[in-house]
Write an enzyme that holds these catalytic residues in place. Structure first.
Site, PDB file in Angstrom:
ATOM      1  N   GLY A  76       0.928  -1.215   0.048  1.00  0.00           N
ATOM      2  CA  GLY A  76      -0.240   0.080  -0.059  1.00  0.00           C
ATOM      3  C   GLY A  76       0.780   1.435   0.166  1.00  0.00           C
ATOM      4  N   GLN A  77       0.088   2.444   0.136  1.00  0.00           N
ATOM      5  CA  GLN A  77       0.607   3.804   0.011  1.00  0.00           C
ATOM      6  C   GLN A  77       0.843   4.256   1.334  1.00  0.00           C
ATOM      7  OE1 GLN A  77       1.493   5.580  -2.651  1.00  0.00           O
ATOM      8  NE2 GLN A  77       0.965   3.909  -4.214  1.00  0.00           N
ATOM      9  N   THR A  79      -0.276   6.299   5.001  1.00  0.00           N
ATOM     10  CA  THR A  79      -1.460   6.348   5.771  1.00  0.00           C
ATOM     11  C   THR A  79      -0.798   6.917   7.213  1.00  0.00           C
ATOM     12  OG1 THR A  79      -3.457   5.329   6.852  1.00  0.00           O
ATOM     13  CG2 THR A  79      -1.264   3.971   7.195  1.00  0.00           C
ATOM     14  N   TRP A  80      -1.746   7.373   7.985  1.00  0.00           N
ATOM     15  CA  TRP A  80      -1.634   7.939   9.183  1.00  0.00           C
ATOM     16  C   TRP A  80      -2.047   6.857  10.450  1.00  0.00           C
ATOM     17  CZ3 TRP A  80      -4.548   8.740  13.524  1.00  0.00           C
ATOM     18  CH2 TRP A  80      -4.262   9.698  14.383  1.00  0.00           C
ATOM     19  N   HIS A  81      -0.911   6.967  11.472  1.00  0.00           N
ATOM     20  CA  HIS A  81      -1.303   6.377  12.784  1.00  0.00           C
ATOM     21  C   HIS A  81      -1.246   7.274  13.757  1.00  0.00           C
ATOM     22  CE1 HIS A  81      -1.743   2.337  10.596  1.00  0.00           C
ATOM     23  NE2 HIS A  81      -0.227   2.503  10.353  1.00  0.00           N
ATOM     24  N   GLY A 143      -3.150  -3.264   5.712  1.00  0.00           N
ATOM     25  CA  GLY A 143      -1.672  -3.606   5.078  1.00  0.00           C
ATOM     26  C   GLY A 143      -1.020  -4.459   5.538  1.00  0.00           C
ATOM     27  N   GLY A 154      -1.118  -5.126   9.593  1.00  0.00           N
ATOM     28  CA  GLY A 154      -2.496  -5.405   9.815  1.00  0.00           C
ATOM     29  C   GLY A 154      -3.337  -4.470   9.673  1.00  0.00           C
ATOM     30  N   ALA A 156      -6.278  -0.783  10.827  1.00  0.00           N
ATOM     31  CA  ALA A 156      -6.344   0.465  11.692  1.00  0.00           C
ATOM     32  C   ALA A 156      -7.715   0.890  11.592  1.00  0.00           C
ATOM     33  CB  ALA A 156      -5.207   1.354  11.171  1.00  0.00           C
ATOM     34  N   CYS A 172      -3.819   6.473   1.769  1.00  0.00           N
ATOM     35  CA  CYS A 172      -3.774   5.088   0.894  1.00  0.00           C
ATOM     36  C   CYS A 172      -3.612   5.377  -0.576  1.00  0.00           C
ATOM     37  CB  CYS A 172      -4.909   4.144   1.394  1.00  0.00           C
ATOM     38  SG  CYS A 172      -5.318   3.718   2.951  1.00  0.00           S
TER      39      CYS A 172
END
Length: 217
Positions: A76-77, A79-81, A143, A154, A156, A172
């Site tokens: 994937g691209q 992302t934020w966590h 992802g 995993g 989110a 994403c």
């Protein structure tokens, strides 16, 4: 004679977790596990971070900010966590479970859909855009990385996180994709701890694992 179901250890991390530390721990676990190692699921919240997947393109980060950017090996691209988001990492032996990658992806998506359904939220997956959506807005991302038939990384699921981090990127890799949270959909939404409990109960009711053990870290 039926096959013996693998054991599962669920680790619940109470404090905000540094992404790089958990990433390295996942890789180390996967490298050193053997055919007898119990599978694990890690439930946690991260310190605020942007993560760039293997297919990530720099142009999907729209503006510079104080958020650290970590290049990772999941699919994937970008992302934020961060705080207010339930992250579940699946450290599973797919060969032992007799799962394909598509089985794993479908399991993760269905888990989020089923969790949300328990709060009367109708969510769905898209065949052409991995993740889980509510009325066109994305509430759950995923992802994975597969190494020697074993998975890590995993999903989110957004609970009550600050959406500002998503606004600095094309989430994403999709320009203009709107994100949504449980907070936006429910007047009385579950906390991170409550959602973890719901998720653990969900895993206990699946037919894939035996001897499920929950550990607080």
């Amino acid at each position: 004679m039926s096959a013996v179901k693998p054991s599962l250890i669920i680790r619940c991390f109470n404090d905000l977790q540094d992404y790089t530390t958990r990433f390295e721990a996942m890789k180390d676990f996967t490298t050193h596990r053997d055919e007898n190692t119990p599978d694990e699921v890690w439930l946690l919240q991260h310190q605020d971070v942007l993560t760039q997947g293997q297919a990530g393109k720099a142009e999907h980060i729209l503006m510079h900010s104080n958020l650290p950017i970590v290049h990772t090996d999941r699919g994937g691209q970008v992302t934020w966590h961060g705080k207010g988001q339930l992250v579940a990492y699946f450290l599973l032996d797919l060969n032992r479970l007799k799962w394909h990658v598509r089985t794993l992806v479908s399991f993760a998506e269905q888990a989020m859909i089923d969790l949300l359904k328990q709060y009367n939220i109708d969510a769905y997956a898209k065949p052409d855009a991995p993740g889980v959506y509510v009325d066109g807005r994305k509430i759950g991302s995923l992802g994975f990385k597969i190494r020697r038939g074993r998975s890590y990384h995993g999903l989110a699921l957004n609970i009550d996180c600050d959406l500002t981090g998503f606004q600095t990127i094309n989430p994403c890799g999709y320009a203009g994709l709107e994100m949504v949270r449980l907070q936006d959909l429910l007047e009385d939404y579950p906390s991170f701890e409550q959602l973890c409990d719901t998720f653990i109960a969900y895993l206990k009711n699946t037919d894939f694992f035996n001897d499920l053990v929950v550990k607080s870290e």
